[in-house]
Design an enzyme around this catalytic site. Structure first.
Site, PDB file in Angstrom:
ATOM      1  N   ARG A 565      16.787 -34.156  28.385  1.00 52.36           N
ATOM      2  CA  ARG A 565      16.287 -33.005  27.651  1.00 52.36           C
ATOM      3  C   ARG A 565      17.339 -32.499  26.670  1.00 52.36           C
ATOM      4  NH1 ARG A 565      10.850 -31.869  28.431  1.00 52.36           N
ATOM      5  NH2 ARG A 565      11.423 -29.951  27.375  1.00 52.36           N
ATOM      6  N   VAL A 566      16.853 -32.029  25.550  1.00 51.19           N
ATOM      7  CA  VAL A 566      17.778 -31.438  24.585  1.00 51.19           C
ATOM      8  C   VAL A 566      17.596 -29.920  24.536  1.00 51.19           C
ATOM      9  CG1 VAL A 566      17.983 -33.504  23.160  1.00 51.19           C
ATOM     10  CG2 VAL A 566      16.141 -31.880  22.692  1.00 51.19           C
ATOM     11  N   ASP A 567      16.701 -29.401  25.397  1.00 48.62           N
ATOM     12  CA  ASP A 567      16.510 -27.945  25.429  1.00 48.62           C
ATOM     13  C   ASP A 567      17.079 -27.386  26.729  1.00 48.62           C
ATOM     14  OD1 ASP A 567      14.737 -28.960  27.241  1.00 48.62           O
ATOM     15  OD2 ASP A 567      12.927 -28.314  26.185  1.00 48.62           O
ATOM     16  N   ASP A 568      16.736 -26.151  27.045  1.00 47.24           N
ATOM     17  CA  ASP A 568      17.307 -25.523  28.238  1.00 47.24           C
ATOM     18  C   ASP A 568      16.483 -25.832  29.477  1.00 47.24           C
ATOM     19  OD1 ASP A 568      19.443 -24.443  26.887  1.00 47.24           O
ATOM     20  OD2 ASP A 568      18.271 -22.701  26.247  1.00 47.24           O
TER      21      ASP A 568
END
Ligand code: 6R9
Length: 697
Positions: A565-568
């Site tokens: 994932r590149v998000d939180d």
């Protein structure tokens, strides 16, 4: 013709005659290479077995390419041919797909087979029975305790589904009404899902590991007519009292203005006695007291292809879970097709997916996909290491499982338990293996391939999401060479692209953000009650495309390597957990002032939750407090979201504008102290030193 960018095999001309592979001929991987990645994973082609390929649905890269090409050039023709294999009361309008995928051109809209009238339960059960599968086993059920089991044929399953459907109708559940299902992996779970679908009700299954608070949050959001649960369940050696959790959730919902009139409760005497179950007369109903009284036939509620089928809540980058909404027709066609091809499904298969129906994998690949294909599905109530680490293979041998679909976290934990737990079982029946939930690291891939599959079973590493409904990037067994750790190439109709931070599509070998260019039938249509958030989260970051939230690298052969994932969002054992959700649970603790949560690499779980906490002024940090902070997360979200490390932080590294610098926290959490980077922009750079000193406190 396919343009260069839509040809997934554009770099792989050489694949037609793959000869040179790293480490010599590894069509049968040598056990000696176990765990040791070859110099370059990219070059590690695992060739399909010729005999397997000759019987596969897709037998060669050329055949795949031909089918893929048609799916992109003529999606309407491709998908309507497949859709015609299902039963439609009325055919869809001429427009197979109507979409706006570009926020700059207005509201995002995705419609497939609009105007088509059908029912997914009818297609799973009645249609297969009419085709002669009535006496075929639909569900093989294996209980938590070895020796406890049961089966249902397609006929029997239909009867039970109809009884539940009739009951639901009787208590006033109508087409479009929400039903919350909070059940463990009993047969009653898929039965209830199918019963809802039969009458056009919208099920929302909540994983029975979620806490009362999480359940209440979902009840409040979708306001169900009824909650369906069971008094208790045994998972491994533990007994979990589900009814208490539901009681608390219903109480909390009522406090928030959403009252529940009926709580249908399955009596599970193995885990709890009826008389020990807390009961609210008038609201609570025993399943066994009512369901068997209802007729075993029930007319189908015919619905539009675009009528909602289910809601499934998933984590995002804010504290509030998102209600992912899937509709009927496209989802039906897509889950059935992906199941058939990605597992090379044949009618004689015995299929086992270890996922719980509380997650999307259990929706698409325990219930709908397999049953649409008339498959025999194993439903397992327990855990894979109870009563011992050989349980999974004991079950495989007992039922002669041919397709085994699981998560990398399970593979890694079994790997740690030692080969002997696997090799003492035969596993001869296995033919295809599958992986889902997170990237599977090459060493775990090899172990799965060599030890579990005796170097003969292809592995389908399926990349997809709650939002996508079904597989997006996946090997097709037998069709082309695999690479350990790569999800390989797109499924039919899927156009994955990789963009840079400016949203520019990258060509050739590259890495960046994984997006999808056009809609596919199984795509989610909205976030329940919040179309705005749907557009903002998924379609605004890179206008014109669906943004997956994942990073991805494409290698010289066009193979895809998911990088996480590149998000939180943190992925713990394949479960999606938002950092914001965990933070909000921590700060709800009266002695916690602030929390910052990061995910760090974990040997078995993939990622682990690492929480930095700042305490209320004057409160001393103690072992007791650490435990009660973890308890706060267990209570608010569920045990699976508990942080494995609490790091006391008298101060957090913040920018002058007050933003927490998670980049620095991640480095501290993973003890990469020489890679902290520039800390000069911090409001107070000295907190970093202080945090490092407290790391092992
Ligand atoms: C099906 C499911 C989705 C997220 C997704 C990605 C990760 C899932 C993967 C994978 C690499 C795979 N993910 N499968 N990453 N390879 N084969 O898991 O849905 O719970 O919504 O999670 O899981 O990060 O974005 P969901």
């Amino acid at each position: 013709n396919l343009t260069t960018s839509t040809n997934p095999l554009r770099h792989v001309e050489s694949m037609k005659h793959p000869q040179s592979v790293a480490g010599g001929n590894i069509s049968k991987l040598n056990a000696v290479t176990l765990g040791e990645a070859p110099a370059s994973e990219e070059n590690a082609l695992v060739l399909p077995n010729k005999e397997f390929s000759s019987k596969a649905h897709v037998q060669s890269p050329e055949q795949y390419l031909e089918m893929y090409k048609r799916s992109i050039e003529d999606p309407a023709g491709f998908w309507s041919d497949i859709a015609s294999e299902f039963y439609w009361k009325q055919k869809w309008s001429d427009k197979v797909c109507d979409e706006n995928f570009d926020v700059r051109k207005g509201r995002i809209k995705i419609e497939w087979f609009k105007g088509g009238i059908t029912n997914i339960c009818y297609n799973c059960l009645d249609r297969n029975i009419e085709a002669g599968l009535g006496d075929k086993v639909a569900i093989l059920w294996e209980g938590n305790e070895p020796g406890m089991d049961g089966t249902l044929t397609y006929n029997q399953l239909l009867h039970q589904v109809c009884q539940v459907a009739n009951y639901l109708k009787d208590i006033g559940v109508k087409k479009g009404d929400a039903v919350i299902i909070y059940l463990p992996m009993l047969m009653e779970l898929p039965i209830t899902m199918l019963a809802c679908a039969r009458i056009g009700a919208v099920h929302s299954v909540v994983f029975a590991g979620f806490s009362a608070e999480s359940l209440a949050q979902r009840i409040i959001d979708c306001k169900p007519k009824v909650v369906i649960t069971c008094n208790a369940v045994k998972r491994g050696p533990k007994t979990i009292n589900l009814k208490d959790i539901v009681d608390t959730a219903i109480y909390q919902s009522a406090q928030n203005g959403v009252s529940i009139d009926v709580c249908l409760t399955y009596d599970n005497p193995v885990a709890m006695k009826r008389e020990d179950t807390k009961w609210q007369e008038g609201r609570d109903i025993w399943w066994q007291d009512v369901i068997p009284r209802y007729p075993t036939t029930c007319p189908v509620e015919w619905v539009d292809a675009e009528d909602p089928l289910f809601l499934l809540y998933t984590s995002g980058s804010t504290g509030k879970p998102k209600g992912v909404l899937h509709t009927t027709g496209g989802y039906m066609v897509y889950t059935a097709t992906t199941f058939k091809y990605a597992f090379d499904y044949k009618p004689s298969d015995v299929y086992w997916c270890t996922a719980d129906c509380g997650w999307i994998t259990g929706h698409s690949y325990v219930t709908y996909g397999p049953m649409l294909n008339g498959a025999t599905v194993l439903v397992f109530e327990g855990v894979p290491n109870y009563p011992d680490p050989g349980r999974s293979w004991d079950i495989v041998d007992k039922y002669k499982v041919t397709i085994f679909y699981t998560a990398p976290t399970l593979v890694r934990s079994l790997m740690r338990d030692g080969d002997e737990n696997v090799t003492r079982y035969s596993r001869k029946s296995l033919r295809v293996l599958g992986s889902v939930g997170e990237p599977i690291n090459p060493s775990a891939w090899r172990w799965f391939f060599n030890v579990v599959g005796d170097s003969t079973c292809p592995i389908s590493d399926t990349w997809w999401q709650t939002e996508t409904g079904g597989f997006m990037i996946t090997p097709l067994p037998g069709a082309w060479p695999q690479k350990p750790g790569s999800a390989t190439l797109p499924f039919f109709g899927v156009q994955p692209i990789i963009v840079n931070e400016k949203g520019v599509e990258l060509e050739g070998e590259c890495s960046g953000y994984l997006c999808i260019k056009k809609s596919w039938p199984g795509a989610f249509r909205t976030l329940y009650g919040d179309h705005e958030r749907y557009e903002t989260t998924y379609f605004k970051p890179f206008p014109g495309y669906y943004f997956s939230g994942d990073g991805c690298r494409r290698d010289k052969d066009g193979y895809h390597w998911l990088t996480g994932r590149v998000d939180d969002v943190i992925n713990v054992s394949g479960h999606r957990i938002g950092t914001a959700e965990v933070e909000s649970a921590l700060v709800s603790h009266p002695q916690c002032a602030e929390a910052a949560v990061v995910g760090i690499e974990h040997e078995v779980k993939g990622q682990g939750i690492y929480a930095f906490v700042t305490l209320v002024d004057g409160v001393p940090y103690s072992e007791e407090l650490r435990k009660s902070l973890i308890l706060a997360v267990r209570n608010q979200i569920g045990a699976f979201a508990a942080p494995y490390k609490i790091h006391w932080a008298p101060g957090l590294p913040k920018t002058r504008s007050g933003k927490i610098m998670r980049r620095i926290l991640r480095k501290i959490a993973s003890r990469q102290l020489d890679e902290l980077g520039d800390t000069s922009t911090l409001a107070d750079p000295s907190v970093v030193k202080q945090l490092i000193e407290l790391a092992d406190c």
